[in-house]
Design a protein around this motif. Structure first.
Motif, PDB file in Angstrom:
ATOM      1  N   THR A 202       0.797  -1.233   0.000  1.00 48.33           N
ATOM      2  CA  THR A 202       0.000   0.000   0.000  1.00 48.33           C
ATOM      3  C   THR A 202       0.826   1.279   0.000  1.00 48.33           C
ATOM      4  N   ASP A 203       2.130   1.159   0.250  1.00 50.55           N
ATOM      5  CA  ASP A 203       2.995   2.327   0.386  1.00 50.55           C
ATOM      6  C   ASP A 203       2.616   3.166   1.597  1.00 50.55           C
ATOM      7  N   GLU A 204       1.954   2.552   2.579  1.00 51.85           N
ATOM      8  CA  GLU A 204       1.547   3.240   3.794  1.00 51.85           C
ATOM      9  C   GLU A 204       2.183   2.556   5.008  1.00 51.85           C
ATOM     10  N   ALA A 205       2.669   3.355   5.965  1.00 49.03           N
ATOM     11  CA  ALA A 205       3.226   2.828   7.208  1.00 49.03           C
ATOM     12  C   ALA A 205       2.093   2.706   8.223  1.00 49.03           C
ATOM     13  N   LEU A 206       1.568   1.497   8.390  1.00 48.00           N
ATOM     14  CA  LEU A 206       0.404   1.267   9.238  1.00 48.00           C
ATOM     15  C   LEU A 206       0.734   0.248  10.316  1.00 48.00           C
ATOM     16  N   ASP A 207       0.053   0.363  11.455  1.00 48.05           N
ATOM     17  CA  ASP A 207       0.219  -0.603  12.535  1.00 48.05           C
ATOM     18  C   ASP A 207      -1.158  -1.034  13.031  1.00 48.05           C
ATOM     19  N   GLU A 209      -2.921  -0.100  15.464  1.00 52.73           N
ATOM     20  CA  GLU A 209      -3.794   0.985  15.905  1.00 52.73           C
ATOM     21  C   GLU A 209      -4.376   1.776  14.735  1.00 52.73           C
ATOM     22  N   SER A 210      -3.628   1.913  13.668  1.00 54.61           N
ATOM     23  CA  SER A 210      -4.059   2.795  12.567  1.00 54.61           C
ATOM     24  C   SER A 210      -4.704   2.071  11.395  1.00 54.61           C
ATOM     25  N   PHE A 211      -4.517   0.752  11.306  1.00 53.29           N
ATOM     26  CA  PHE A 211      -4.931   0.054  10.087  1.00 53.29           C
ATOM     27  C   PHE A 211      -6.435   0.090   9.862  1.00 53.29           C
ATOM     28  N   ASP A 212      -7.227  -0.235  10.858  1.00 55.04           N
ATOM     29  CA  ASP A 212      -8.669  -0.362  10.653  1.00 55.04           C
ATOM     30  C   ASP A 212      -9.295   0.942  10.146  1.00 55.04           C
ATOM     31  N   ALA A 213      -8.908   2.064  10.763  1.00 56.58           N
ATOM     32  CA  ALA A 213      -9.463   3.350  10.328  1.00 56.58           C
ATOM     33  C   ALA A 213      -9.009   3.683   8.911  1.00 56.58           C
ATOM     34  N   TRP A 214      -7.747   3.371   8.617  1.00 53.72           N
ATOM     35  CA  TRP A 214      -7.237   3.628   7.267  1.00 53.72           C
ATOM     36  C   TRP A 214      -7.975   2.778   6.242  1.00 53.72           C
ATOM     37  N   TRP A 215      -8.178   1.505   6.526  1.00 53.45           N
ATOM     38  CA  TRP A 215      -8.827   0.612   5.573  1.00 53.45           C
ATOM     39  C   TRP A 215     -10.278   1.010   5.331  1.00 53.45           C
ATOM     40  N   GLU A 216     -10.927   1.517   6.368  1.00 54.16           N
ATOM     41  CA  GLU A 216     -12.311   1.961   6.207  1.00 54.16           C
ATOM     42  C   GLU A 216     -12.407   3.069   5.163  1.00 54.16           C
ATOM     43  N   LEU A 217     -11.393   3.942   5.108  1.00 58.28           N
ATOM     44  CA  LEU A 217     -11.386   5.032   4.134  1.00 58.28           C
ATOM     45  C   LEU A 217     -10.869   4.596   2.766  1.00 58.28           C
ATOM     46  N   ASN A 218     -10.103   3.521   2.720  1.00 61.39           N
ATOM     47  CA  ASN A 218      -9.386   3.164   1.499  1.00 61.39           C
ATOM     48  C   ASN A 218      -9.743   1.795   0.933  1.00 61.39           C
ATOM     49  N   HIS A 219     -10.851   1.217   1.367  1.00 57.83           N
ATOM     50  CA  HIS A 219     -11.176  -0.129   0.909  1.00 57.83           C
ATOM     51  C   HIS A 219     -11.722  -0.159  -0.519  1.00 57.83           C
ATOM     52  N   GLN A 220     -12.131   1.003  -1.060  1.00 54.40           N
ATOM     53  CA  GLN A 220     -12.522   1.059  -2.475  1.00 54.40           C
ATOM     54  C   GLN A 220     -11.247   1.109  -3.307  1.00 54.40           C
ATOM     55  N   VAL A 221     -10.747  -0.061  -3.622  1.00 52.94           N
ATOM     56  CA  VAL A 221      -9.378  -0.194  -4.122  1.00 52.94           C
ATOM     57  C   VAL A 221      -9.130   0.605  -5.402  1.00 52.94           C
ATOM     58  N   GLU A 222      -9.958   0.443  -6.415  1.00 56.06           N
ATOM     59  CA  GLU A 222      -9.646   0.995  -7.731  1.00 56.06           C
ATOM     60  C   GLU A 222      -9.674   2.519  -7.781  1.00 56.06           C
ATOM     61  N   THR A 223     -10.304   3.148  -6.783  1.00 55.61           N
ATOM     62  CA  THR A 223     -10.290   4.612  -6.754  1.00 55.61           C
ATOM     63  C   THR A 223      -9.364   5.138  -5.660  1.00 55.61           C
ATOM     64  N   SER A 224      -8.604   4.251  -5.052  1.00 58.24           N
ATOM     65  CA  SER A 224      -7.734   4.649  -3.942  1.00 58.24           C
ATOM     66  C   SER A 224      -6.365   5.072  -4.446  1.00 58.24           C
ATOM     67  N   LEU A 225      -5.835   6.089  -3.824  1.00 57.71           N
ATOM     68  CA  LEU A 225      -4.520   6.608  -4.194  1.00 57.71           C
ATOM     69  C   LEU A 225      -3.433   5.563  -4.005  1.00 57.71           C
ATOM     70  N   TRP A 226      -3.494   4.815  -2.909  1.00 60.82           N
ATOM     71  CA  TRP A 226      -2.434   3.840  -2.615  1.00 60.82           C
ATOM     72  C   TRP A 226      -2.317   2.793  -3.721  1.00 60.82           C
ATOM     73  N   TYR A 227      -3.459   2.355  -4.238  1.00 65.29           N
ATOM     74  CA  TYR A 227      -3.446   1.309  -5.265  1.00 65.29           C
ATOM     75  C   TYR A 227      -2.704   1.783  -6.515  1.00 65.29           C
ATOM     76  N   TRP A 228      -2.958   3.011  -6.944  1.00 67.03           N
ATOM     77  CA  TRP A 228      -2.334   3.509  -8.174  1.00 67.03           C
ATOM     78  C   TRP A 228      -0.876   3.863  -7.958  1.00 67.03           C
ATOM     79  N   ARG A 229      -0.538   4.348  -6.778  1.00 61.49           N
ATOM     80  CA  ARG A 229       0.873   4.614  -6.493  1.00 61.49           C
ATOM     81  C   ARG A 229       1.694   3.330  -6.611  1.00 61.49           C
ATOM     82  N   VAL A 230       1.211   2.286  -5.964  1.00 62.22           N
ATOM     83  CA  VAL A 230       1.948   1.027  -5.975  1.00 62.22           C
ATOM     84  C   VAL A 230       1.946   0.415  -7.369  1.00 62.22           C
TER      85      VAL A 230
END
Length: 529
Positions: A202-207, A209-230
């Motif tokens: 994902t190119d994100e530094a997650l642990d 504590e932070s993963f669940d909240a991050w995934w809730e915002l970024n689970h729409q993979v094809e429109t997510s910034l992380w997916y296209w960066r990687v």
């Protein structure tokens, strides 16, 4: 040779092994080196590890080829990056001979994420992540809470050359007993493996504590910034490994453009503005006609920002929008938008990339001077005033490069004086005034006005100090000057590898300078374009 023999043996073994057996073999082979390397504390606990040696490091990546993508170069870029790096040569050998895992192993590896053996769980996560199936992100994310002790591994994000330099791997036996620089054996928990795996995917530094909240915002993979960066990072790395970099990059650009065009307009503009690093090479300048100037101005005003973007990150998502959008301002805005753009800029002044981007962007909305060249309401006058006002060397470099591009020949006197009167160096190579001017003079389009300014700089007695500066100060300016000379001559008039060392040597400096000036006087006068 031993490493290559082991490589072939590993390849033949893997045909008959289950994924679990393959991982257990990798763990067992690694423990041959890590167990003797343990250093114990007085209470019997493992305090730390020594090593690894160069030979152990090579063997490690033979039995664990999926570990290679986790290694990065000095600039934080994923391996492979430097074609001259022996680490990259080993990755080429592995990719050709014994790629593992493959896509067909994904289902079995997913099952191993819940294996009873924590060593298997950790290494399975490490291997599965290299297949880059987005649906595995939450599966591996669930292991971030698993603090069980797993298999030891090599630690060291900076991937050096093992001290081999230009030697072939099989011819470097004498190096094998030396300790590898910037690497060491280290204990690992399952969560350690999961963190590295999530970072790779994902190119994100997650642990935990932070993963669940991050995934809730970024689970729409094809429109997510992380997916296209990687995705773009992987396409760029694949092109580096290929036989025809330019062709592979062209194919990748077409594939990326096609994929983005099928996204909602908001998603496309987000990706095109905020993809970084290798993404810039694949996307080029920001161009997206699916959104209008009102929406782009909203983004500059920091209104209706995308919720799945971290606007507080050190990498500066807002700064990236300004840096990508403002140099293309003339495609979206008009002269009537300048007052609003100035108000936005006022809130952000002082950051050199922001200042440079706004100056360049606003200048493109102004008309060239017809009468008074100092009129600040014209492109020429605005650029002149900005260069006098801004005190950061890097910002001035970006602005003066734009001025050379659009302001010749009518601003040649100003630009020549500005070139010689601004000696402050920037932190980054090629970003200060002198370097930026010389870089632009060799860039297309080539024309008589650029050639005229180049000759005027070279014939000025003040340019002698650039030819003869100490290497740390002058090497890149000399290099850019030589490149500009060769471009305008239409041939390699000056060989930089031959002349730069001679210009740096006090014993040969005077003679070399005279010979170069003679070459320029005799052969740079005719136009080569």
């Amino acid at each position: 040779m031993a490493a290559l023999v082991a490589l072939l043996l590993c390849s033949s073994c893997s045909w008959f092994e289950s994924p679990r057996e393959r991982i257990l073999r990798a763990i067992s082979e690694t423990e041959k080196y890590t167990v003797p390397a343990r250093i114990f504390a007085e209470d019997g606990a493992v305090l730390r590890y020594s090593g690894p040696k160069v030979g152990e490091s090579k063997q490690y990546f033979v039995v664990r080829p999926w570990s290679l993508p986790y290694c990065r170069d000095y600039f934080g870029r994923p391996n492979p990056a430097d074609p001259k790096n022996p680490d990259r040569r080993l990755s080429l050998a592995i990719s050709e001979e014994t790629v593992w895992p493959r896509k067909k192993h994904a289902a079995a590896l997913r099952k191993l994420l819940s294996d009873e053996d924590p060593k298997v769980r950790g290494v399975a996560a490490e291997a599965l992540a290299t297949l880059h199936f987005p649906e595995d992100v939450p599966r591996i994310g669930a292991l971030l809470k698993d603090e069980s002790e797993s298999a030891a591994s090599i630690m060291g994000d900076v991937f050096t050359s093992w001290g081999l330099e230009e030697q072939k791997i099989e011819d470097a036996k004498e190096e094998d007993d030396r300790f590898a620089r910037d690497k060491r054996w280290a204990s690992r928990t399952v969560s350690d493996y999961a963190e590295k795996a999530i970072k790779l995917m994902t190119d994100e530094a997650l642990d935990a504590e932070s993963f669940d909240a991050w995934w809730e915002l970024n689970h729409q993979v094809e429109t997510s910034l992380w997916y296209w960066r990687v995705r773009m990072r992987r396409d760029f790395s694949s092109a580096l490994l290929g036989k025809d970099f330019d062709r592979d990059m062209a194919v990748a650009r077409g594939r990326i453009a096609g994929g983005l065009s099928r996204l909602p307009a908001e998603a496309e503009v987000k990706i095109r503005l905020l993809a970084r690093s290798s993404g810039d090479s694949l996307l080029g300048d920001f161009v997206c006609q699916r959104v209008g100037p009102d929406r782009l101005m909203e983004l500059l005003e920091e209104e209706n920002l995308w919720q799945d973007v971290d606007w507080r990150s050190w990498s500066g998502s807002y700064d990236m929008i300004v840096r990508r959008l403002m140099p293309q301002a003339d495609l979206y805005f008009s002269e009537q938008d300048i007052p609003q753009l100035n108000r936005i800029w006022d809130r952000r002044r002082g950051k050199y990339w922001i200042d440079a981007a706004f100056v360049v962007g606003i200048s493109k909305l102004l008309k060239p001077a017809e009468e008074s060249i100092e009129n600040a309401n014209t492109r020429d006058g605005f650029l002149r005033a900005s260069l006098r006002k801004i005190d950061n060397a890097t910002a001035r470099g970006k602005i003066v490069q734009e001025f050379v591009r659009v302001g010749l020949p009518r601003n040649e006197d100003f630009l020549v004086d500005y070139f010689f009167n601004n000696t402050e160096r920037s932190r980054g190579i090629g970003h200060d005034v002198r370097s930026s001017v010389l870089i632009e003079l060799k860039e297309p389009p080539l024309h008589e006005a650029k050639r005229s300014m180049l000759l005027r700089l070279l014939n000025d007695t003040r340019f002698k100090t650039i030819w003869t500066n100490k290497p740390k100060l002058g090497t890149y300016d000399r290099l850019y000057a030589i490149e500009a000379i060769n471009v305008h001559a239409g041939k390699e008039l000056i060989d930089s590898e031959y002349w730069i060392p001679r210009l740096s040597n006090l014993n040969s400096q005077a003679t070399s300078l005279a010979e170069i000036e003679d070459l320029i006087g005799r052969e740079l006068l005719p136009l080569a374009f």
